[in-house]
Scaffold this motif. Structure first.
Motif, short mmCIF file in Angstrom:
data_model
loop_
_atom_site.label_atom_id
_atom_site.label_comp_id
_atom_site.label_asym_id
_atom_site.label_seq_id
_atom_site.Cartn_x
_atom_site.Cartn_y
_atom_site.Cartn_z
N LEU A 175 0.87 -1.17 0.00
CA LEU A 175 0.00 0.00 0.00
C LEU A 175 0.91 1.23 0.00
O LEU A 175 1.58 1.50 0.99
N THR A 176 0.94 1.94 -1.12
CA THR A 176 1.85 3.07 -1.27
C THR A 176 1.09 4.37 -1.09
O THR A 176 0.09 4.62 -1.78
N HIS A 177 1.55 5.19 -0.16
CA HIS A 177 0.92 6.48 0.10
C HIS A 177 1.16 7.39 -1.09
O HIS A 177 2.29 7.67 -1.47
N VAL A 178 0.08 7.87 -1.70
CA VAL A 178 0.19 8.55 -2.99
C VAL A 178 1.00 9.84 -2.90
O VAL A 178 1.86 10.10 -3.74
N LEU A 179 0.77 10.65 -1.88
CA LEU A 179 1.39 11.97 -1.85
C LEU A 179 2.82 12.01 -1.32
O LEU A 179 3.51 13.01 -1.48
N THR A 180 3.27 10.94 -0.69
CA THR A 180 4.67 10.93 -0.22
C THR A 180 5.49 9.80 -0.84
O THR A 180 6.71 9.79 -0.67
N GLY A 181 4.87 8.83 -1.50
CA GLY A 181 5.60 7.76 -2.15
C GLY A 181 6.17 6.71 -1.21
O GLY A 181 7.00 5.90 -1.61
N LYS A 182 5.71 6.70 0.05
CA LYS A 182 6.20 5.73 1.01
C LYS A 182 5.18 4.60 1.20
O LYS A 182 3.98 4.79 1.03
N ASN A 183 5.68 3.42 1.57
CA ASN A 183 4.84 2.24 1.71
C ASN A 183 4.42 2.00 3.16
O ASN A 183 5.19 2.24 4.09
N GLY A 193 10.28 4.09 2.84
CA GLY A 193 10.78 3.92 1.48
C GLY A 193 10.83 5.25 0.74
O GLY A 193 10.52 6.31 1.28
N GLU A 194 11.21 5.17 -0.53
CA GLU A 194 11.30 6.34 -1.39
C GLU A 194 10.72 5.99 -2.75
O GLU A 194 11.08 4.96 -3.34
N ASP A 195 9.82 6.82 -3.24
CA ASP A 195 9.22 6.63 -4.56
C ASP A 195 8.66 5.22 -4.73
O ASP A 195 8.81 4.59 -5.78
N GLY A 196 8.03 4.72 -3.68
CA GLY A 196 7.37 3.42 -3.74
C GLY A 196 8.26 2.22 -3.52
O GLY A 196 7.78 1.08 -3.58
N GLU A 197 9.53 2.43 -3.24
CA GLU A 197 10.44 1.30 -3.03
C GLU A 197 10.97 1.31 -1.60
O GLU A 197 11.60 2.28 -1.18
N GLY A 198 10.68 0.23 -0.86
CA GLY A 198 11.12 0.12 0.51
C GLY A 198 11.84 -1.19 0.74
O GLY A 198 12.90 -1.43 0.18
N ASP A 199 11.25 -2.08 1.56
CA ASP A 199 11.86 -3.38 1.79
C ASP A 199 10.77 -4.43 2.00
O ASP A 199 9.59 -4.17 1.77
N ASP A 200 11.17 -5.64 2.43
CA ASP A 200 10.20 -6.73 2.53
C ASP A 200 9.24 -6.57 3.72
O ASP A 200 8.30 -7.35 3.85
N LEU A 201 9.46 -5.56 4.56
CA LEU A 201 8.50 -5.30 5.64
C LEU A 201 7.37 -4.38 5.20
O LEU A 201 6.59 -3.90 6.01
N ASP A 202 7.25 -4.16 3.88
CA ASP A 202 6.15 -3.37 3.32
C ASP A 202 5.01 -4.25 2.82
O ASP A 202 4.03 -3.73 2.27
N LEU A 203 5.11 -5.56 2.97
CA LEU A 203 4.12 -6.47 2.40
C LEU A 203 3.03 -6.82 3.40
O LEU A 203 3.31 -7.15 4.56
N TRP A 204 1.78 -6.76 2.93
CA TRP A 204 0.60 -7.07 3.75
C TRP A 204 -0.29 -8.06 2.99
O TRP A 204 -0.58 -7.86 1.82
N THR A 205 -0.72 -9.11 3.69
CA THR A 205 -1.63 -10.08 3.09
C THR A 205 -3.07 -9.63 3.29
O THR A 205 -3.48 -9.28 4.40
N VAL A 206 -3.82 -9.63 2.20
CA VAL A 206 -5.24 -9.26 2.26
C VAL A 206 -6.03 -10.48 2.74
O VAL A 206 -6.04 -11.52 2.08
N ARG A 207 -6.68 -10.35 3.89
CA ARG A 207 -7.49 -11.43 4.46
C ARG A 207 -8.96 -11.09 4.24
O ARG A 207 -9.46 -10.09 4.78
N CYS A 208 -9.65 -11.90 3.46
CA CYS A 208 -11.04 -11.61 3.14
C CYS A 208 -11.79 -12.90 2.86
O CYS A 208 -11.20 -13.97 2.74
N SER A 209 -13.12 -12.79 2.74
CA SER A 209 -13.98 -13.93 2.46
C SER A 209 -14.20 -14.02 0.96
O SER A 209 -14.44 -13.02 0.29
N GLY A 210 -14.16 -15.22 0.41
CA GLY A 210 -14.30 -15.40 -1.02
C GLY A 210 -12.93 -15.51 -1.67
O GLY A 210 -11.92 -15.76 -1.02
N GLN A 211 -12.89 -15.29 -2.99
CA GLN A 211 -11.63 -15.40 -3.70
C GLN A 211 -10.96 -14.06 -3.93
O GLN A 211 -9.74 -13.97 -4.00
N HIS A 212 -11.76 -12.98 -4.07
CA HIS A 212 -11.21 -11.67 -4.38
C HIS A 212 -11.69 -10.62 -3.38
O HIS A 212 -12.74 -10.78 -2.75
N TRP A 213 -10.93 -9.56 -3.26
CA TRP A 213 -11.26 -8.42 -2.40
C TRP A 213 -12.39 -7.64 -3.04
O TRP A 213 -12.22 -7.02 -4.08
#
Length: 221
Positions: free
Chosen positions: A106-114, A134-154
């Protein structure tokens, strides 16, 4: 002490992307039911505390000292827009529906950080600190989030959770509010268990039309 960044100016590339998506006929839909897709720009509402996920060019005065992430009640704040992206290896082509169980950034649009978390205590509740990194949308592996939801898609009308890949905490709000200089904004943090404090719903945004037809799914929330 809190610290402000360099003027809070918008990142030209990411702001340009948002403006491009606002052009009619650009393969985006502003309203209506449907799926959340890769490349979409949206606001996320915590369904229990009724605040939107937010960031700004103000750094934590404790913990990591990284850019702070909060929850705000206002629905019209441009600092509450986030873009859905895949990991650094890809896996989230523009317009593809986000799958339940998929890891995204999830990248913050106005600052480019994750959206980011790590083993620092949060300032108010002593849960796990959530920051923007991060900078301009690039950070590290601690920027990843798993979407937990019901069904197959969000689905845009459904409540979902975001579970951090690296530390397993859930993106949460429990009601604590900051004082100056961000008075009234709510602390956002990570909690170890799924509960009513960590359900989120897609709200205002620019949603890329699905590029593939989704299939029936399974239950994962």
């Amino acid at each position: 002490m809190w610290s402000a960044g360099r003027g809070g100016a918008a990142r030209p590339v990411l702001l340009g992307l948002l403006l491009a998506l606002l052009v009619p006929g650009g393969g985006a839909a502003k309203t209506g039911a449907g799926l959340v897709t890769c490349g979409s720009v949206l606001k996320l509402l915590n369904t229990h505390h009724r605040v939107r996920l937010h960031s700004h060019d103000i750094k934590y005065g404790s913990g990591s000292g990284q850019q702070s992430v909060t929850g705000v009640e206002a629905s019209d704040d441009a600092n509450s827009y986030w873009r859905i992206r895949g990991g650094s290896e890809g896996g989230c082509p523009r317009g593809s529906p986000v799958r339940c169980g998929q890891a995204v950034r999830l990248t913050h649009v106005l600052t480019g950080k994750n959206l980011h978390t790590h083993h620092f205590p949060s300032p108010l509740s002593n849960n796990q600190e959530v920051s923007a990194f991060g900078e301009d949308g690039e950070g590290d592996d601690l920027d990843l989030w798993t979407v937990r939801c019901s069904g197959q898609h969000w689905e845009r009308e459904a409540a979902v959770r975001f579970q951090h890949v690296g530390t397993s905490v859930f993106l949460s709000v429990t009601g604590e509010q900051y004082g100056s200089p961000i008075r009234g904004q709510h602390e956002v943090h990570g909690m170890p268990s799924a509960n009513t404090h960590n359900t989120w719903k897609a709200m205002e945004g620019i949603f890329i039309k699905p590029s593939v037809e989704p299939s029936a799914g399974h239950d994962e929330l």
